[in-house]
Motif scaffolding. Structure first.
Motif, PDB file in Angstrom:
ATOM      1  N   LEU A  70      -9.800 -58.829  26.413  1.00  0.00           N
ATOM      2  CA  LEU A  70      -8.518 -58.107  26.388  1.00  0.00           C
ATOM      3  C   LEU A  70      -7.404 -59.109  26.691  1.00  0.00           C
ATOM      4  CD1 LEU A  70      -7.694 -55.115  25.984  1.00  0.00           C
ATOM      5  CD2 LEU A  70      -7.572 -54.910  28.456  1.00  0.00           C
ATOM      6  N   PRO A  71      -7.202 -60.032  25.765  1.00  0.00           N
ATOM      7  CA  PRO A  71      -6.209 -61.077  26.026  1.00  0.00           C
ATOM      8  C   PRO A  71      -4.781 -60.515  25.964  1.00  0.00           C
ATOM      9  CG  PRO A  71      -7.089 -61.282  23.804  1.00  0.00           C
ATOM     10  CD  PRO A  71      -7.872 -60.174  24.471  1.00  0.00           C
ATOM     11  N   LEU A  72      -3.852 -61.290  26.460  1.00  0.00           N
ATOM     12  CA  LEU A  72      -2.461 -60.833  26.504  1.00  0.00           C
ATOM     13  C   LEU A  72      -1.874 -60.653  25.107  1.00  0.00           C
ATOM     14  CD1 LEU A  72      -1.481 -62.940  29.605  1.00  0.00           C
ATOM     15  CD2 LEU A  72      -1.683 -60.441  29.486  1.00  0.00           C
ATOM     16  N   GLU A  73      -2.385 -61.444  24.171  1.00  0.00           N
ATOM     17  CA  GLU A  73      -1.943 -61.293  22.787  1.00  0.00           C
ATOM     18  C   GLU A  73      -2.244 -59.872  22.289  1.00  0.00           C
ATOM     19  OE1 GLU A  73      -0.178 -63.187  20.906  1.00  0.00           O
ATOM     20  OE2 GLU A  73      -0.385 -62.035  19.043  1.00  0.00           O
ATOM     21  N   PHE A  74      -3.376 -59.343  22.725  1.00  0.00           N
ATOM     22  CA  PHE A  74      -3.723 -57.966  22.344  1.00  0.00           C
ATOM     23  C   PHE A  74      -2.691 -56.984  22.881  1.00  0.00           C
ATOM     24  CE2 PHE A  74      -5.690 -53.856  22.725  1.00  0.00           C
ATOM     25  CZ  PHE A  74      -6.468 -53.734  21.587  1.00  0.00           C
ATOM     26  N   SER A  75      -2.325 -57.156  24.142  1.00  0.00           N
ATOM     27  CA  SER A  75      -1.336 -56.247  24.740  1.00  0.00           C
ATOM     28  C   SER A  75       0.021 -56.367  24.052  1.00  0.00           C
ATOM     29  CB  SER A  75      -1.205 -56.530  26.237  1.00  0.00           C
ATOM     30  OG  SER A  75      -2.392 -56.152  26.906  1.00  0.00           O
ATOM     31  N   LEU A  76       0.350 -57.568  23.622  1.00  0.00           N
ATOM     32  CA  LEU A  76       1.592 -57.761  22.860  1.00  0.00           C
ATOM     33  C   LEU A  76       1.543 -56.996  21.546  1.00  0.00           C
ATOM     34  CD1 LEU A  76       2.546 -61.565  23.006  1.00  0.00           C
ATOM     35  CD2 LEU A  76       3.989 -59.634  23.681  1.00  0.00           C
ATOM     36  N   GLN A  77       0.406 -57.102  20.868  1.00  0.00           N
ATOM     37  CA  GLN A  77       0.261 -56.406  19.587  1.00  0.00           C
ATOM     38  C   GLN A  77       0.286 -54.887  19.796  1.00  0.00           C
ATOM     39  OE1 GLN A  77      -3.374 -58.122  17.976  1.00  0.00           O
ATOM     40  NE2 GLN A  77      -2.191 -59.563  16.751  1.00  0.00           N
ATOM     41  N   LEU A  78      -0.388 -54.464  20.854  1.00  0.00           N
ATOM     42  CA  LEU A  78      -0.429 -53.033  21.161  1.00  0.00           C
ATOM     43  C   LEU A  78       0.975 -52.478  21.356  1.00  0.00           C
ATOM     44  CD1 LEU A  78      -2.441 -50.677  21.810  1.00  0.00           C
ATOM     45  CD2 LEU A  78      -2.263 -51.356  24.201  1.00  0.00           C
ATOM     46  N   MET A  79       1.788 -53.189  22.118  1.00  0.00           N
ATOM     47  CA  MET A  79       3.145 -52.693  22.367  1.00  0.00           C
ATOM     48  C   MET A  79       4.029 -52.854  21.140  1.00  0.00           C
ATOM     49  SD  MET A  79       5.003 -50.948  24.316  1.00  0.00           S
ATOM     50  CE  MET A  79       4.200 -50.850  25.908  1.00  0.00           C
ATOM     51  N   THR A  80       3.722 -53.838  20.301  1.00  0.00           N
ATOM     52  CA  THR A  80       4.457 -53.971  19.033  1.00  0.00           C
ATOM     53  C   THR A  80       4.240 -52.716  18.191  1.00  0.00           C
ATOM     54  OG1 THR A  80       4.178 -56.366  19.093  1.00  0.00           O
ATOM     55  CG2 THR A  80       4.702 -55.387  16.946  1.00  0.00           C
ATOM     56  N   ILE A  81       3.003 -52.262  18.142  1.00  0.00           N
ATOM     57  CA  ILE A  81       2.698 -51.040  17.388  1.00  0.00           C
ATOM     58  C   ILE A  81       3.381 -49.836  18.029  1.00  0.00           C
ATOM     59  CG2 ILE A  81       0.863 -49.439  16.695  1.00  0.00           C
ATOM     60  CD1 ILE A  81      -1.051 -51.860  16.585  1.00  0.00           C
ATOM     61  N   ILE A  82       3.244 -49.727  19.335  1.00  0.00           N
ATOM     62  CA  ILE A  82       3.840 -48.576  20.038  1.00  0.00           C
ATOM     63  C   ILE A  82       5.348 -48.533  19.812  1.00  0.00           C
ATOM     64  CG2 ILE A  82       4.343 -47.631  22.341  1.00  0.00           C
ATOM     65  CD1 ILE A  82       1.486 -48.472  23.165  1.00  0.00           C
ATOM     66  N   ASP A  83       5.990 -49.699  19.877  1.00  0.00           N
ATOM     67  CA  ASP A  83       7.439 -49.725  19.637  1.00  0.00           C
ATOM     68  C   ASP A  83       7.780 -49.261  18.224  1.00  0.00           C
ATOM     69  OD1 ASP A  83       8.295 -50.372  22.150  1.00  0.00           O
ATOM     70  OD2 ASP A  83       9.223 -52.279  21.605  1.00  0.00           O
ATOM     71  N   LYS A  84       6.920 -49.615  17.262  1.00  0.00           N
ATOM     72  CA  LYS A  84       7.173 -49.162  15.885  1.00  0.00           C
ATOM     73  C   LYS A  84       7.011 -47.652  15.774  1.00  0.00           C
ATOM     74  CE  LYS A  84       6.293 -53.426  13.389  1.00  0.00           C
ATOM     75  NZ  LYS A  84       5.294 -54.258  12.700  1.00  0.00           N
ATOM     76  N   VAL A  85       6.008 -47.125  16.443  1.00  0.00           N
ATOM     77  CA  VAL A  85       5.824 -45.666  16.436  1.00  0.00           C
ATOM     78  C   VAL A  85       7.030 -45.002  17.094  1.00  0.00           C
ATOM     79  CG1 VAL A  85       4.415 -43.734  17.270  1.00  0.00           C
ATOM     80  CG2 VAL A  85       3.289 -45.813  16.423  1.00  0.00           C
ATOM     81  N   LYS A  86       7.453 -45.544  18.226  1.00  0.00           N
ATOM     82  CA  LYS A  86       8.627 -44.994  18.922  1.00  0.00           C
ATOM     83  C   LYS A  86       9.842 -44.977  18.005  1.00  0.00           C
ATOM     84  CE  LYS A  86       9.335 -46.968  22.953  1.00  0.00           C
ATOM     85  NZ  LYS A  86       9.247 -48.159  23.846  1.00  0.00           N
ATOM     86  N   SER A  87      10.005 -46.060  17.272  1.00  0.00           N
ATOM     87  CA  SER A  87      11.131 -46.153  16.361  1.00  0.00           C
ATOM     88  C   SER A  87      11.024 -45.088  15.261  1.00  0.00           C
ATOM     89  CB  SER A  87      11.172 -47.567  15.778  1.00  0.00           C
ATOM     90  OG  SER A  87      11.972 -47.600  14.644  1.00  0.00           O
ATOM     91  N   LYS A  88       9.824 -44.883  14.748  1.00  0.00           N
ATOM     92  CA  LYS A  88       9.598 -43.880  13.689  1.00  0.00           C
ATOM     93  C   LYS A  88       9.918 -42.470  14.177  1.00  0.00           C
ATOM     94  CE  LYS A  88       8.096 -45.471   9.723  1.00  0.00           C
ATOM     95  NZ  LYS A  88       8.554 -45.062   8.399  1.00  0.00           N
ATOM     96  N   ILE A  89       9.523 -42.173  15.404  1.00  0.00           N
ATOM     97  CA  ILE A  89       9.704 -40.796  15.891  1.00  0.00           C
ATOM     98  C   ILE A  89      11.033 -40.623  16.627  1.00  0.00           C
ATOM     99  CG2 ILE A  89       7.208 -40.361  16.026  1.00  0.00           C
ATOM    100  CD1 ILE A  89       7.351 -40.712  19.055  1.00  0.00           C
ATOM    101  N   GLY A  90      11.755 -41.729  16.827  1.00  0.00           N
ATOM    102  CA  GLY A  90      13.058 -41.642  17.485  1.00  0.00           C
ATOM    103  C   GLY A  90      12.962 -41.484  18.998  1.00  0.00           C
ATOM    104  N   LEU A  91      12.018 -42.209  19.590  1.00  0.00           N
ATOM    105  CA  LEU A  91      11.846 -42.158  21.047  1.00  0.00           C
ATOM    106  C   LEU A  91      12.320 -43.482  21.636  1.00  0.00           C
ATOM    107  CD1 LEU A  91      10.595 -40.965  23.707  1.00  0.00           C
ATOM    108  CD2 LEU A  91       8.431 -42.009  23.001  1.00  0.00           C
ATOM    109  N   GLN A  92      13.202 -43.380  22.598  1.00  0.00           N
ATOM    110  CA  GLN A  92      13.698 -44.603  23.229  1.00  0.00           C
ATOM    111  C   GLN A  92      13.840 -44.367  24.723  1.00  0.00           C
ATOM    112  OE1 GLN A  92      17.312 -46.066  21.477  1.00  0.00           O
ATOM    113  NE2 GLN A  92      17.014 -48.134  22.245  1.00  0.00           N
ATOM    114  N   TYR A  93      13.339 -45.303  25.486  1.00  0.00           N
ATOM    115  CA  TYR A  93      13.504 -45.217  26.933  1.00  0.00           C
ATOM    116  C   TYR A  93      14.678 -46.101  27.321  1.00  0.00           C
ATOM    117  CZ  TYR A  93       8.824 -43.222  26.787  1.00  0.00           C
ATOM    118  OH  TYR A  93       7.746 -42.439  26.493  1.00  0.00           O
ATOM    119  N   ILE A  94      15.635 -45.522  28.019  1.00  0.00           N
ATOM    120  CA  ILE A  94      16.790 -46.316  28.448  1.00  0.00           C
ATOM    121  C   ILE A  94      16.436 -46.976  29.768  1.00  0.00           C
ATOM    122  CG2 ILE A  94      19.215 -46.220  29.160  1.00  0.00           C
ATOM    123  CD1 ILE A  94      18.931 -43.500  27.193  1.00  0.00           C
ATOM    124  N   VAL A  95      16.493 -48.294  29.763  1.00  0.00           N
ATOM    125  CA  VAL A  95      16.149 -49.017  30.994  1.00  0.00           C
ATOM    126  C   VAL A  95      17.346 -49.805  31.510  1.00  0.00           C
ATOM    127  CG1 VAL A  95      13.660 -49.192  30.793  1.00  0.00           C
ATOM    128  CG2 VAL A  95      15.085 -50.775  29.506  1.00  0.00           C
TER     129      VAL A  95
END
Lengths: 325, 325
Positions: free
Chosen positions: B300-325
């Motif tokens: 479970l290398p860090l590159e995997f976690s980067l890719q995982l969040m890259t996908i999640i961010d794309k899904v978020k963008s598709k569904i219009g979900l954004q967390y304001i930080v």
């Protein structure tokens, strides 16, 4: 018209055999005539299923005065031509699903049936299954509360054969038209018309889809996640998820004999076996309409078939599938 | 570093309890310290799980020289801040999934871990389950041929509570980040990065997704159909469909004890129960890395976690979900 409905069958492939087998279970039906381009095939079929006449041309069948309704069992791409031939001769028609290969065909077929004032229906046998009646009952009783989403898949693995009905583009091949129609049928029955459609497919070298995944949105936020494929054996189950419970149509959902209602981690199982091979329920529904002089079946009106093909055409557009006619 | 890995736990909610319970099964781990904003909570927790120290602040915990690695068990939206605090103090970190609430956070966390040269991993326990090892084995043996598609869902029904971690947007609520991550994890593990992503969601009045359906395309035509929801109890199963067979991870797939290999209508069932609650496998994997002085886990290398969040961010963008930080 006699007291019994006199059926003709046009196109004598695998499904015609199953249909004819079930037709014999009906006390209100007679198999009057069957037609194939091959007279040997027609004669053999007539002998097997006790048809009164065997025809070597579709034209001969539709001209026979003693036939009340024709069941169209040819490949998808021929449904339009074959149905129009019947309608021109004022024969009622039960046409295998899909009615046509695009909305224009379906619109023309329906217009013609209405103009001729004869019975016309798409042969979606699932609609008349005891299991599916149970689903409607449960939904009408509000057994699962507000519907959140639907999931349904239909997949079986079959070898790629370029000339077969399933893969031949000229015959209207592809998983969407052949089996994807069932998950779409379920979603349309339960949720109505989607407001947005996403879809993604894999194509064979013959240019038809061997896999199609669909994601439907509805205006009130409901969703449908649907799949069809010729590439792999999938569970072929259907779920209707609601705020108060889940309805499951067991494998294979389009001909289910078992329905579960799952609430609060408790599963109530309904065993609802279909008679015969399962076509008899649809046959009896058609016979009733014919005997009553109705031109549509209220459980599967032509408007439904129009909507179904409207959805299918949108999916086709999304995945880039077009049948040249 | 001692021969045993000295753990700290930061954030003492439900998952921290489960993790601490499993930590006690490890012969290479010591629960050195636990931290909560409430000293009562920390003291109670320390007593229950035999932690040596109870801290009333996260700062105190990360400054303790006798802690080798910190397990971050706070709500999603705090993972970034909490992890960065640990890394600044050169503490190794096992951070609950998701690592952060967007790619920028994850990138910064990883950069910091690398700069500090300490172990860092996302706590995706599924990756270390015996059932998941079996899936990898089967795939490596080419047991199901070429993969056609993946299907996975994760859904449970939970009442809408605006302030709860699951629904509170400020805490990084929503089904996608919390449980949708598991189906995405599976697809990423097996198929890699998708070439296209479609997604569709339902939102709660708190502005997070209570349902998310995803449709991933891959360059070679493979597909993934994934779902997550807090609204309904779904089967929570996963299927990997291949040209020669199907692998099924039984309910609930992210912590499966049973894997089936289905070929030619025959099902081979593998019973692969996890130890403890299931976290112990991940804990042992981390302990091994720590004892070997490694900064990443090869499974479970860090590159995997980067890719995982890259996908999640794309899904978020598709569904219009954004967390304001």
């Amino acid at each position: 018209m006699s007291q019994k409905i006199r059926w003709g069958i046009l196109g004598l492939g695998k499904i015609a055999h199953k249909f004819a087998s079930d037709l014999q279970l009906s006390e209100t039906a007679i198999l009057q005539g069957v037609a194939s381009r091959s007279i040997e095939k027609a004669s053999d079929f007539a002998t097997t299923y006790h048809a009164k006449k065997a025809f070597s041309s579709y034209e001969a069948l539709v001209k026979d005065d003693e036939i009340d309704i024709v069941y169209i069992a040819t490949p998808h791409a021929l449904h339009f031509e074959n149905t129009m031939l019947c309608l021109q001769h004022k024969k009622a028609v039960l046409c295998e699903k899909p009615l046509g290969i695009n909305l224009t065909e379906v619109q023309q077929m329906i217009a013609k049936a209405k103009a001729q004032n004869v019975f016309f229906m798409e042969a979606i046998w699932t609609r008349f299954m005891p299991s599916f009646q149970k689903v409607h009952e449960l939904l009408n009783e509000n057994a699962i509360g507000e519907i959140i989403s639907i999931r349904a898949d239909f997949g079986f693995q079959t070898p790629f054969q370029p000339e077969s009905r399933l893969f031949n583009k000229k015959l209207g091949g592809g998983s969407l038209l052949d089996i994807g129609l069932y998950p779409i049928f379920l979603s349309l029955s339960v949720l109505g018309m989607p407001s947005n459609i996403d879809a993604s497919a894999r194509f064979t070298e013959t240019g038809v889809d061997s896999f199609c995944a669909m994601l439907f949105d509805y205006e009130n936020g409901q969703k449908a996640v649907l799949e069809s494929t010729f590439e792999v054996d999938t569970p072929t189950e259907a779920y209707i998820f609601g705020t108060k419970g889940v309805i499951k149509l067991h494998r294979r959902f389009h001909e289910a004999n078992t329905v579960s209602l799952i609430k609060n981690n408790e599963e109530t199982v309904f065993e609802l076996p279909h008679a015969g091979i399962g076509y008899i329920h649809e046959i009896e529904a058609v016979n009733s309409c014919m005997l009553a002089g109705e031109t549509e079946n209220p459980k599967l009106p032509l408007e439904f078939s129009l909507q179904l093909m409207t959805i299918i055409d949108k999916v086709k557009s999304k995945i880039g599938l077009q049948y040249i006619v």
